[in-house]
Design a protein around this motif. Structure first.
Motif, short mmCIF file in Angstrom:
data_model
loop_
_atom_site.label_atom_id
_atom_site.label_comp_id
_atom_site.label_asym_id
_atom_site.label_seq_id
_atom_site.Cartn_x
_atom_site.Cartn_y
_atom_site.Cartn_z
N LEU A 127 0.82 -1.29 -0.03
CA LEU A 127 -0.14 -0.14 0.10
C LEU A 127 0.88 1.28 -0.05
CD1 LEU A 127 -2.64 -0.93 2.61
CD2 LEU A 127 -2.93 -0.67 0.13
N ASN A 128 1.88 1.27 0.81
CA ASN A 128 2.88 2.56 1.05
C ASN A 128 3.55 2.42 -0.45
OD1 ASN A 128 2.55 3.60 3.53
ND2 ASN A 128 3.68 1.60 4.33
N GLN A 129 4.04 1.42 -1.18
CA GLN A 129 4.68 1.54 -2.49
C GLN A 129 3.71 2.06 -3.54
OE1 GLN A 129 6.19 -2.42 -2.59
NE2 GLN A 129 8.09 -1.90 -2.15
N CYS A 130 2.36 1.65 -3.67
CA CYS A 130 1.77 2.05 -4.62
C CYS A 130 0.93 3.45 -4.40
CB CYS A 130 0.55 1.07 -4.81
SG CYS A 130 -0.68 1.18 -3.61
N TYR A 131 1.33 3.95 -3.38
CA TYR A 131 0.58 5.17 -3.02
C TYR A 131 1.07 6.18 -3.79
CZ TYR A 131 -1.77 8.86 -0.19
OH TYR A 131 -2.57 9.94 0.33
N THR A 132 2.47 6.71 -4.04
CA THR A 132 2.98 7.68 -4.61
C THR A 132 2.38 7.56 -6.28
OG1 THR A 132 4.43 8.19 -3.02
CG2 THR A 132 4.94 8.97 -5.33
N LEU A 133 2.95 6.30 -6.78
CA LEU A 133 2.44 5.89 -8.06
C LEU A 133 1.27 5.87 -8.49
CD1 LEU A 133 3.53 5.13 -10.95
CD2 LEU A 133 3.07 2.75 -9.85
N VAL A 134 0.24 5.81 -7.68
CA VAL A 134 -1.19 5.86 -8.05
C VAL A 134 -1.61 7.50 -8.16
CG1 VAL A 134 -3.77 5.68 -7.12
CG2 VAL A 134 -1.94 3.97 -7.09
N ILE A 135 -1.14 8.25 -7.24
CA ILE A 135 -1.26 9.58 -7.31
C ILE A 135 -0.66 10.42 -8.57
CG2 ILE A 135 -0.96 11.84 -6.43
CD1 ILE A 135 -0.81 10.58 -3.53
N VAL A 136 0.24 9.86 -8.99
CA VAL A 136 0.92 10.45 -10.18
C VAL A 136 0.47 10.02 -11.41
CG1 VAL A 136 3.11 10.52 -11.63
CG2 VAL A 136 3.26 10.73 -9.08
N ILE A 137 -0.15 8.85 -11.54
CA ILE A 137 -1.01 8.22 -12.53
C ILE A 137 -2.33 8.76 -12.69
CG2 ILE A 137 -2.35 6.01 -11.92
CD1 ILE A 137 -0.26 4.76 -13.76
N ILE A 138 -3.00 9.43 -11.69
CA ILE A 138 -4.19 9.94 -11.83
C ILE A 138 -4.03 11.36 -12.77
CG2 ILE A 138 -6.08 11.58 -10.69
CD1 ILE A 138 -5.64 9.65 -8.17
N GLY A 139 -3.07 11.93 -12.57
CA GLY A 139 -2.64 13.16 -13.54
C GLY A 139 -2.05 12.62 -14.85
N ALA A 140 -1.39 11.83 -14.83
CA ALA A 140 -0.76 11.10 -16.03
C ALA A 140 -2.06 10.61 -17.18
CB ALA A 140 0.12 9.89 -15.93
N THR A 141 -3.14 10.08 -16.52
CA THR A 141 -4.19 9.74 -17.42
C THR A 141 -4.67 10.78 -17.99
OG1 THR A 141 -4.85 7.95 -15.48
CG2 THR A 141 -6.39 8.58 -17.10
N PHE A 142 -4.88 11.84 -17.61
CA PHE A 142 -5.20 13.15 -18.51
C PHE A 142 -4.17 13.32 -19.62
CE2 PHE A 142 -7.87 13.55 -14.71
CZ PHE A 142 -9.09 13.95 -15.11
N LEU A 143 -2.96 13.31 -19.12
CA LEU A 143 -1.68 13.67 -20.01
C LEU A 143 -1.91 12.64 -21.34
CD1 LEU A 143 0.48 15.78 -20.01
CD2 LEU A 143 1.76 14.14 -18.88
N TYR A 144 -1.79 11.39 -20.86
CA TYR A 144 -1.77 10.46 -21.86
C TYR A 144 -3.10 10.15 -22.74
CZ TYR A 144 2.86 8.59 -20.35
OH TYR A 144 4.12 8.31 -20.12
N SER A 145 -4.12 10.60 -22.33
CA SER A 145 -5.40 10.57 -23.16
C SER A 145 -5.13 11.53 -24.17
CB SER A 145 -6.61 11.01 -21.96
OG SER A 145 -6.99 10.20 -21.16
N MET A 146 -4.19 12.67 -24.21
CA MET A 146 -4.22 13.48 -25.21
C MET A 146 -3.08 12.84 -26.05
SD MET A 146 -4.04 17.12 -23.44
CE MET A 146 -2.50 16.99 -22.96
N GLY A 147 -2.12 11.73 -25.83
CA GLY A 147 -1.69 11.11 -26.63
C GLY A 147 -0.18 11.78 -26.26
N ALA A 148 -0.01 12.46 -25.00
CA ALA A 148 1.31 13.25 -24.91
C ALA A 148 2.08 12.31 -23.86
CB ALA A 148 0.86 14.35 -24.29
N MET A 149 3.30 11.78 -24.32
CA MET A 149 4.06 10.91 -23.56
C MET A 149 5.24 11.96 -22.75
SD MET A 149 6.43 7.76 -24.57
CE MET A 149 4.92 6.64 -24.97
N ASP A 150 5.13 11.59 -21.54
CA ASP A 150 6.09 12.72 -20.68
C ASP A 150 7.08 11.87 -20.00
OD1 ASP A 150 6.89 14.61 -18.42
OD2 ASP A 150 5.60 15.90 -19.61
N LEU A 151 8.39 12.36 -20.12
CA LEU A 151 9.42 11.53 -19.49
C LEU A 151 10.15 12.33 -18.20
CD1 LEU A 151 11.26 10.12 -22.54
CD2 LEU A 151 9.95 9.07 -20.87
N SER A 152 9.29 13.57 -17.70
CA SER A 152 9.95 14.37 -16.75
C SER A 152 9.27 14.05 -15.56
CB SER A 152 9.86 15.80 -17.41
OG SER A 152 8.59 16.35 -17.37
#
Length: 334
Positions: free
Chosen positions: A65-90
């Motif tokens: 649960l601790n390990q997945c916490y940060t990744l899930v938060i980031v991936i919530i935002g990344a969902t909107f980003l990748y929905s536009m087809g925008a791949m981000d490496l930063s």
């Protein structure tokens, strides 16, 4: 008469081809939906057997649960980003800079709320540079984010050259408390879900991912939407950075180093199309993120946390893309 027969034959062949393409597309959609859940079950069973039940022990489940916490938060935002087809490496590097600023200010007894707001400004500023490069310099988001990644990584390395930057987490132990984490995560998931499925922003990002030209014709303000998405991504990175540094206690050049790969693998493993568009689903990347953490944790328990772990993630990345990538692009599929 012969000409009419040829026309009917050609039409029949066309219908057969179209039918086969539609059936192939339907099979791919079903596979994409089932694969992530089947993958989670498979990994849990596999690691439970290999670790003789330790994988599903109470201590390890808490660690998961601790390990997945940060990744899930980031991936919530990344969902909107990748929905536009925008791949981000930063993403990982911007999160690290944000965490670094937060830690440096908090060391000087600046109120935590003020530290957080400054961290948000820093993260949003970096993400806005990528958005500006995409909107007005017409740079591909992949290239722009790669530049930002190097800049952010260089800043963290330079500042932490004399040693790791320590976050005085003893001053705010509640940041690692389960109640706080659960409340924050639930709120973010609910807000993200509502924004993605029931607002103009969510519909717009999927339209842009489908076709930016069509999105413009439909009246969507593409540049404004892109800025809003990168603004949201910056906020999510700052929030993730707070909890990441509160748990780790330090910021150094390795902070966030695996985030970019984990996000991309999570996106793919969840069956989320890298090109974005109408087939994008909010839940898919979150399921993929859970798979990534289960894989990382299980390999760690078996003693393969570093190099071999990256190897397994890379292989999975290729396999899932091979199984789910749109091979019918350019052909007729209804």
């Amino acid at each position: 008469m012969q000409e009419n027969a040829n026309v009917k034959s050609a039409a029949s062949q066309g219908e057969d081809i179209q039918k086969k393409l539609n059936e192939a597309e339907l099979r791919k959609e079903r596979l994409t939906m089932v694969l992530p859940y089947a993958g989670i079950v498979f990994l849990v069973v596999l690691f439970s057997v290999l670790t003789k039940g330790k994988f599903i022990g109470a201590d390890n489940l808490s660690l998961l649960l601790n390990q997945c916490y940060t990744l899930v938060i980031v991936i919530i935002g990344a969902t909107f980003l990748y929905s536009m087809g925008a791949m981000d490496l930063s993403l990982g590097q911007v999160m690290a800079v944000s965490s670094m600023v937060l830690s440096l200010l908090y060391q000087r007894n600046v109120p935590l709320l003020v530290c957080f707001l400054v961290a948000v400004i820093v993260a949003v500023a970096f993400m806005s540079i990528t958005a500006t490069a995409k909107n007005y310099l017409k740079l591909d988001s992949f290239i722009a984010s790669l530049c930002i990644s190097n800049v952010a990584s260089g800043i963290v390395s330079a500042v932490s050259k004399k040693g790791k930057i320590v976050f005085p987490y003893s001053k705010a132990p509640w940041l690692n408390g389960v109640p706080v984490k659960v409340v924050v995560l639930v709120v973010l998931l609910v807000v993200g879900y509502l924004l993605y499925n029931y607002t103009v922003l969510g519909k717009s990002v999927k339209a842009i991912g489908g076709s930016m030209t069509v999105a413009r014709i439909s009246g969507i303000k593409v540049e404004k939407t892109i800025y809003l998405v990168y603004l949201l991504m910056g906020i999510m990175l700052a929030i993730a950075g707070v909890f990441n540094v509160a748990r780790a206690g330090v910021v150094d050049p390795t902070t966030g180093s695996s985030m970019n790969l984990n996000v991309m693998v999570g996106i793919v493993l969840g069956g989320f199309p890298l090109s974005g568009g109408a087939n994008s689903k909010f839940s898919a990347p979150i399921i993929g993120a859970l798979m990534v953490i289960i894989l990382t944790n299980g390999l760690g328990m078996l003693g393969y946390a570093s190099a071999v772990g990256y190897l397994f993630k890379g292989i999975l990345f290729v396999i899932v893309i091979a199984l789910t990538y749109e091979k019918t692009k350019g052909k007729l599929v209804e």
